[in-house]
Structures are given as C-alpha cells and as structure tokens.
Design an enzyme around this catalytic site. Structure first.
Site, short mmCIF file in Angstrom:
data_model
loop_
_atom_site.label_atom_id
_atom_site.label_comp_id
_atom_site.label_asym_id
_atom_site.label_seq_id
_atom_site.Cartn_x
_atom_site.Cartn_y
_atom_site.Cartn_z
N THR A 221 0.84 -1.21 0.00
CA THR A 221 0.00 0.00 0.00
C THR A 221 0.87 1.25 0.00
OG1 THR A 221 -1.91 1.04 1.07
CG2 THR A 221 -0.27 0.09 2.54
N ASN A 222 0.30 2.40 0.30
CA ASN A 222 1.07 3.64 0.34
C ASN A 222 0.58 4.50 1.52
OD1 ASN A 222 -1.18 5.42 -0.62
ND2 ASN A 222 -1.01 4.04 -2.37
N ARG A 223 1.14 5.68 1.66
CA ARG A 223 0.89 6.47 2.87
C ARG A 223 -0.29 7.42 2.77
NH1 ARG A 223 7.06 7.57 3.63
NH2 ARG A 223 7.58 5.91 5.08
N SER A 224 -1.04 7.36 1.71
CA SER A 224 -2.14 8.32 1.55
C SER A 224 -3.13 8.22 2.72
CB SER A 224 -2.86 8.04 0.23
OG SER A 224 -4.10 8.68 0.23
#
Ligand code: CTP
Length: 445
Positions: A221-224
C-alpha cells in the site's frame, strides 16, 4: 443574492460587537432576513434591543428563554421553523451562520463542540455554511492555541474572514481587528452562491489508498490518508451535490451524508468507479492507487524462512479508463503526486490520461497533512495556490470544476459563482506581525 435568504448573525463578547450592528444593516439593506444570536458577553457591549431594532426580529440570547419568539422570515425559512426549540429553529432557518466578532473563547468552544449558550448551540445544530470573523487582541490571536483552533475550523470547512491589522482597543497594534463589513458581507454572498452551486449534480469522488494483498495478513500500500478526497466529497455535498464516494482504506472517518462504496484493491476501485461514473457529471479522482499488485496472492501466511521475492504486475490505470468512457459534458479531474519535474509530468499526465485538469502536489506537502499546496494544471494554464487546508483546496477545485462544467454547457450557477468570487476580497491569512506599542499603552493606565 441575499434577497429572500435568512442569515443568522452570531455576536460574541468582544468590543467589536458594535460593528455587528453595521453588518446587520448591510445584510438587511440587501434584502436578507436576519436573526441575531448573542452570547451573554456580547450583551455586555451592545443591548439585544439594538439588534432587535436593526434586524426586525427577536434576538436569541438566552438558551432557556422564550423558545418560539416569532421570527419574521421568508416563506422557505418560516416553513422550517418548528417553534419548539429556539436554537434548532434558528439553525434550520438560517441559510448561513456568520459569527462576527468571534472571540478567541468562542472559537475554542466551536472547535470543541461545547454549547453552553444560544450561539454555540445554534452553531452545533447548524448544517449551513459557517463564517467565522475573529476579533481579539493581538497576542490572543497569535497564541498557538488560537492559531491551531482556527486551522481546525478551516479544515472542517468553516470560512474564516480576517482578522485585519491595525490599532486595537487594548492600545496595541497588529492583527486582531474585525474584518471590514463589506468583506464579511461579500463572504456571506459567496457562501450562499457556493452552497447551491452543485444542487442536484452527481459528483463521483475516488479517495483513499488501495491495498494489494500479498497473503492473508500483508498488503502492498502507500501512505495516503484519504483526507484530500474526503474534503472534496464534503465540499461537493455541502454545495448540494449527490455525492458517491468510492473510498479505499483511509486514516480518518469518511464524511457523513454521502453514498459511500468501500473498496480495498485497485481492481475493486476500478469496478466501483467505472460503474458510478456512468451517471456522474463531475468525477474527481484523488485516490492513491497502488501502481503494482503481487501477481500471485498466497492463501497461507508467508513464513520468514529465507528471502522472499514478490513478482508484481501493473494495476489498471483507472483514471485513463474513466477518460476513455467519459460521458458527454462530464468533467474529469485527476491528481498527480510528483517528487521532481512536477509541472512537466503533470502536463504529460493531463494529455496521456485525457482529463480536464490535474491537481499537482508533492509528497512532503500532501501526504497525511491537513494542509496542501497544489498547482491546478490545465492545457494552457497552471495556477499555483498558497498553502491551504485540504478543505479550502477542495473548494478551489470545485469552483474550477463548475467553471469547466459551465464551459461545456452544463451551466448551473457556476457563472454567478464566478462573478461573486471575483468580487470577493481574498481572506486575509494569519500572518503574525510584531505588535507595536502605540501612544496609549496599557501599562500606563
Ligand atoms: N491513477 C489511477 N489508476 C492508477 C494510478 C493512478 O486512476 N493505477 C490516478 C490517480 O488517482 C491520480 C492520477 O491517476 O488521479 C495520477 O496518479 P499518480 O500516482 O500521480 O500517477 P501514475 O499514473 O500512477 O503514474 P506514476 O506513478 O508513474 O507517476
């Protein structure tokens, strides 16, 4: 714009309370019905009778007093007044609530949802646009607590007008003066235009991040945080749009009163966005889609024995797909997160993906933060905005979406929104200025 509308004017206990008399007159002169709601402190500065005379309506200043004082209101507003609970009646009847002056104490109470008096109770019960016009002494304004409170209000969608700089009642000089009445009045007009500017328009927002499973426990995933997309959904909702929010995982709760479709992977998001975009008139794609997903997902938890190699395959480009199936007149806006060559790459994405506008931002300024600094990139223009709360950024994007829609014949009230916006003096932002001692010093007294 104000004719046939009802404005609730909240007055809290600062010396600038006397200026609220002028605001009431300004609003009345333009045809608005006005209900004044005062705190006990405000009544120490100006009597309720003054406001009653100017507004032509009973003044609400006692949470426990007469609950149905009989307001003289336009028909639409009068229908909403149940006549049973005063502060709820005012909240329902008012098209906008403007608090001028808003003291530091009142602002703190708004932030924490405290409602010990009529004004804070109206604010808590209201779903209408809230305009807060701070006025206080310079150090109270500059205090980090007040600054943080004001940021919180902005992030929640309140419009903060002022304060202006100049000589203050304390004898100090600096920021703390109530904004000019004309500026406040124009902010009220603009809020009214914005409030109805997406009435009945179907808006689709993609928000949050996606999670691509590796095994039953782990994901890519990512940090959004999802904050930008949620701000867009809230902003569109508050303008009267029918909002569908397709949301991946996020760090905050999604907004109320929108149709929410929860997704996890990019494939799920693609399906939901494609489906919803068939009827959407405005599509705002703020989601942080994982670019890759594991080619194979393990059904068992991967064990830590030796090294692990993951083979990744690209996810579909959802925005490009939405552009390829775009309905006539649909406005399509995407985002770009770039660490370098931002403008050039945003322009390339604009073309490659086939969208109307790319909102360019940088990871350091955007991810997880309550504020953002963006550039609105179009084929021939690039407009860099100052650092704003994500809600304020959302309002700028929605304003532009309306203009693009109007240019395509989707009309609505965008044209008028633009006119009012052009007349409105930009909100002065908090800029701590050194307080200068002026002749009559407080200590000397
Ligand atoms: N986007 C999308 N589907 C993807 C990737 C991105 O719909 N698989 C959308 C994003 O929601 C955003 C825009 O495309 O509105 C640009 O996203 P960004 O991550 O900046 O660019 P990418 O297209 O992923 O390209 P790159 O990562 O190579 O910069």
């Amino acid at each position: 714009m104000l004719s046939g509308r009802t404005v609730a004017v909240g007055v809290s206990g600062g010396i600038a309370a006397y200026k609220a008399c002028e605001l009431v007159r300004w609003l009345k002169a333009r045809g608005s019905a006005v209900i004044v709601v005062m705190t006990r402190g405000a009544a120490e500065f100006v009597t309720p009778l003054t406001f009653q005379t100017l507004s032509g309506n009973p003044v609400v200043h006692d949470l426990w007093g007469d609950q149905s004082p009989g307001f003289d209101l336009p028909q639409g507003a009068a229908r909403k007044v149940g006549g049973k609970v005063g502060h709820v009646d005012v909240a329902e009847a008012a098209d906008v609530l403007v608090i001028a002056p808003a003291t530091a104490n009142l602002i703190a109470r708004l932030v924490h949802g405290e409602a010990p008096d009529a004004l804070t109770s109206v604010a808590l019960a209201s779903r209408s646009p809230l305009i807060v016009c701070p006025a206080m002494d310079v150090e109270m304004w500059r205090n980090p607590v007040t600054q943080a409170n004001v940021r919180t209000l902005r992030a929640r969608g309140a419009i903060v007008v002022g304060p202006e700089s100049g000589p203050l009642a304390s004898g100090l000089e600096g920021p703390g003066r109530l904004a000019d009445i004309e500026t406040i009045g124009q902010a009220v007009e603009e809020a009214l235009v914005r409030r109805a500017s997406l009435e009945g328009v179907r808006v689709l927002v993609g928000a949050g991040r996606t999670e691509e499973p590796i095994d039953p426990v782990r994901v890519l995933t990512n940090r959004s945080s999802g904050k930008m997309g949620f701000a867009l959904a809230e902003g569109a909702r508050d303008r009267g749009a029918e909002v569908t929010l397709v949301a991946g995982p996020a760090s905050i709760d999604p907004p109320e009163r929108v149709k929410r479709v929860g997704v996890a992977t990019a494939a799920e998001m693609e399906k939901a966005m494609v489906e919803a975009s068939r009827s959407a008139e405005v599509v705002l794609m703020a989601a942080a889609v994982a670019d890759f997903r594991p080619r194979r997902v393990s059904t068992r938890k991967v064990k830590r024995d030796g090294s692990l190699e993951l083979e990744l395959e690209p996810n579909p480009d959802i925005l490009a797909r939405l552009a390829s199936m775009r309905r006539k007149g649909q406005v399509l806006i995407g985002f770009a997160l770039e660490t370098e060559q931002g403008l050039r790459r945003a322009r390339a994405k604009l073309q490659e993906k086939g969208v109307d506008l790319i909102v360019l931002n940088a990871p350091g300024e955007a991810i997880g933060s309550d504020t953002n600094r963006v550039t609105l990139v179009e084929a021939r223009t690039a407009r860099r905005l100052p650092v704003l709360s994500k809600r304020e950024v959302a309002e700028e994007i929605l304003d532009r979406a309306l203009e693009l829609r109007a240019a395509r014949g989707g009309a609505g009230r965008a044209g008028r929104a633009r006119q009012v916006a052009a007349r409105t003096v930009p909100t002065p932002r908090a800029r701590p200025a050194a307080p200068r001692r002026v002749a009559a010093r407080r200590e000397a007294r």
